[in-house]
Scaffold this motif. Structure first.
Motif, short mmCIF file in Angstrom:
data_model
loop_
_atom_site.label_atom_id
_atom_site.label_comp_id
_atom_site.label_asym_id
_atom_site.label_seq_id
_atom_site.Cartn_x
_atom_site.Cartn_y
_atom_site.Cartn_z
N ARG A 1 -22.15 14.54 -41.75
CA ARG A 1 -21.74 13.75 -40.59
C ARG A 1 -20.49 14.34 -39.93
O ARG A 1 -20.40 14.40 -38.70
CB ARG A 1 -21.46 12.31 -41.01
CG ARG A 1 -22.70 11.52 -41.41
CD ARG A 1 -22.27 10.15 -41.89
NE ARG A 1 -23.39 9.35 -42.39
CZ ARG A 1 -23.24 8.18 -42.98
NH1 ARG A 1 -22.02 7.68 -43.15
NH2 ARG A 1 -24.29 7.50 -43.40
N LYS B 1 -21.52 17.32 -37.98
CA LYS B 1 -22.19 16.93 -36.74
C LYS B 1 -21.17 16.51 -35.69
O LYS B 1 -21.34 16.77 -34.50
CB LYS B 1 -23.18 15.79 -37.02
CG LYS B 1 -24.45 16.23 -37.74
CD LYS B 1 -25.37 15.05 -37.98
CE LYS B 1 -26.65 15.49 -38.69
NZ LYS B 1 -27.56 14.34 -38.96
N ALA B 2 -20.10 15.86 -36.13
CA ALA B 2 -19.04 15.47 -35.21
C ALA B 2 -18.36 16.71 -34.62
O ALA B 2 -18.02 16.73 -33.42
CB ALA B 2 -18.02 14.59 -35.92
N ASN C 1 -19.79 19.59 -34.18
CA ASN C 1 -20.76 20.14 -33.22
C ASN C 1 -20.71 19.38 -31.90
O ASN C 1 -20.82 19.98 -30.83
CB ASN C 1 -22.17 20.07 -33.81
CG ASN C 1 -22.38 21.02 -34.98
OD1 ASN C 1 -21.64 21.99 -35.13
ND2 ASN C 1 -23.36 20.72 -35.81
N TYR C 2 -20.53 18.07 -31.99
CA TYR C 2 -20.41 17.26 -30.76
C TYR C 2 -19.19 17.70 -29.96
O TYR C 2 -19.26 17.84 -28.73
CB TYR C 2 -20.32 15.77 -31.12
CG TYR C 2 -20.08 14.88 -29.92
CD1 TYR C 2 -21.15 14.36 -29.20
CD2 TYR C 2 -18.78 14.58 -29.49
CE1 TYR C 2 -20.94 13.56 -28.08
CE2 TYR C 2 -18.57 13.78 -28.38
CZ TYR C 2 -19.65 13.28 -27.68
OH TYR C 2 -19.43 12.50 -26.58
N GLN D 1 -16.90 8.15 -29.43
CA GLN D 1 -18.22 8.73 -29.56
C GLN D 1 -18.27 9.73 -30.71
O GLN D 1 -19.24 9.80 -31.46
CB GLN D 1 -18.64 9.42 -28.25
CG GLN D 1 -20.06 9.94 -28.26
CD GLN D 1 -21.08 8.85 -28.53
OE1 GLN D 1 -20.99 7.76 -27.98
NE2 GLN D 1 -22.06 9.14 -29.37
N VAL D 2 -17.19 10.52 -30.86
CA VAL D 2 -17.12 11.46 -31.99
C VAL D 2 -17.21 10.69 -33.30
O VAL D 2 -17.93 11.09 -34.22
CB VAL D 2 -15.82 12.28 -31.93
CG1 VAL D 2 -15.71 13.20 -33.15
CG2 VAL D 2 -15.76 13.12 -30.66
N LYS E 1 -18.56 7.79 -33.81
CA LYS E 1 -19.91 7.25 -33.99
C LYS E 1 -20.84 8.29 -34.59
O LYS E 1 -21.69 7.98 -35.42
CB LYS E 1 -20.46 6.76 -32.64
CG LYS E 1 -19.86 5.45 -32.16
CD LYS E 1 -20.46 5.02 -30.83
CE LYS E 1 -19.84 3.73 -30.33
NZ LYS E 1 -20.38 3.32 -29.01
N VAL E 2 -20.68 9.54 -34.15
CA VAL E 2 -21.50 10.61 -34.72
C VAL E 2 -21.24 10.72 -36.22
O VAL E 2 -22.15 10.98 -37.01
CB VAL E 2 -21.20 11.95 -34.01
CG1 VAL E 2 -21.93 13.10 -34.70
CG2 VAL E 2 -21.60 11.88 -32.54
N ALA E 3 -19.98 10.53 -36.62
CA ALA E 3 -19.61 10.59 -38.03
C ALA E 3 -19.86 9.27 -38.76
O ALA E 3 -19.62 9.17 -39.96
CB ALA E 3 -18.14 10.98 -38.16
N CYS E 4 -20.32 8.25 -38.02
CA CYS E 4 -20.65 6.93 -38.60
C CYS E 4 -19.45 6.25 -39.24
O CYS E 4 -19.52 5.73 -40.36
CB CYS E 4 -21.79 7.05 -39.61
SG CYS E 4 -23.32 7.67 -38.90
#
Length: 283
Positions: A6, A9-10, A12-13, A26-27, A29-32
């Motif tokens: 996660r 992925k953040a 990468n975002y 939003q970052v 959220k990508v990392a939950c």
């Protein structure tokens, strides 16, 4: 491993939106996880605040753009979110040590900061003492102050709060109000996604308060509670770093959307005894 994935992925975002205004929410959220907890995890694992990492990446890419030629400095500045040439020049020099106007000279040394990548590092030679507890809601009373959404800016706010509370008698006043099994002076970071961010110096209490204090209800959570001792604030900061980098990735838990709580069990900062509470949930 899912937690590390996660985080990557953040990253990468961030890379995909590096020329735009990065939305921290939003970052996260990508990392939950919450914005606050993501920034804390990132800073502890990367050894650099999130805002500084983004600045370094932008200035690295800006240097490449300028070296390749063709683009004007003002266009490169605008590309990476700087509407002021002066601000861009200052940011560029802080990273590379030279003005952007001299980058095209081939002998000029520049710094490159590549995208970060997280992975699990096997540690654990030093024990960590912790317990998992479910607790009902409890009321805290104390003094509070707003926090900045970029958490590194709070490294001045919070120490100043503690200094003032110690000097003006607030801490002593709070000690007299403790009347629950949760004994100790509390440092509570209320930084979830639903409320304005605030930091409390407080105690758990059921007593009435005057107009110099505020109250807050800490909701029911499952807590991972870690014990530590040593000279503060260094000892508690080191414990918090170990929680994030060593315990959390392989614990089977992840951050829940609640406050972080520091419990100071004695009044000697040179030889403090304390607990760190983090709200967690099963993955």
């Amino acid at each position: 491993m899912e937690w590390i994935e996660r985080l990557n992925k953040a990253i990468n975002y961030i890379e995909e939106h590096i020329t735009e205004e990065i939305d921290y929410e939003q970052v996260a959220k990508v990392a939950c996880c919450s914005t606050y907890h993501f920034q804390r995890m990132f800073a502890y694992m990367a050894n650099v605040p999130l805002s500084e990492y983004i600045r370094r990446r932008r200035m690295s890419l800006a240097a490449v753009d300028l070296q390749n030629g063709g683009e004007k400095i003002i266009d490169v500045a605008l590309k990476y979110g700087y509407t002021s040439p002066t601000a861009f020049n200052r940011a560029f020099q802080s990273i590379h040590g030279v003005a952007p106007s001299v980058v095209k000279e081939s002998t000029i040394p520049l710094r490159a900061f590549t995208p970060i990548s997280f992975k699990i590092s096997i540690k654990g030679a030093e024990e960590m003492i912790y317990r998992i507890e479910k607790k009902d809601s409890f009321r805290i009373v104390g003094v509070a102050q707003p926090l900045n959404k970029e958490i590194e800016k709070n490294f001045e706010i919070v120490p100043q709060m503690w200094q003032k509370a110690a000097m003006d008698g607030t801490v002593q006043k709070l000690v007299t109000m403790m009347d629950t099994p949760l004994a100790g002076i509390l440092g509570v970071s209320v930084c979830n996604s639903l409320e304005d961010w605030r930091y409390f110096i407080a105690v758990a209490s059921t007593k009435a308060i005057d107009d110099t204090l505020e109250e807050y209800m800490v909701q029911p959570f499952t807590w991972a509670i870690f014990s530590g001792e040593g000279q503060c604030p260094q000892a508690i900061q080191e414990l918090e770093k170990r929680i994030v980098t060593e315990w959390l990735p392989t614990s089977g838990y992840e951050y829940d959307n609640g406050p972080d709580v520091e419990v100071y069990l004695n009044e000697d900062p040179m030889n403090a005894k304390f607990e760190v509470w983090i709200p967690v949930k099963k993955k």
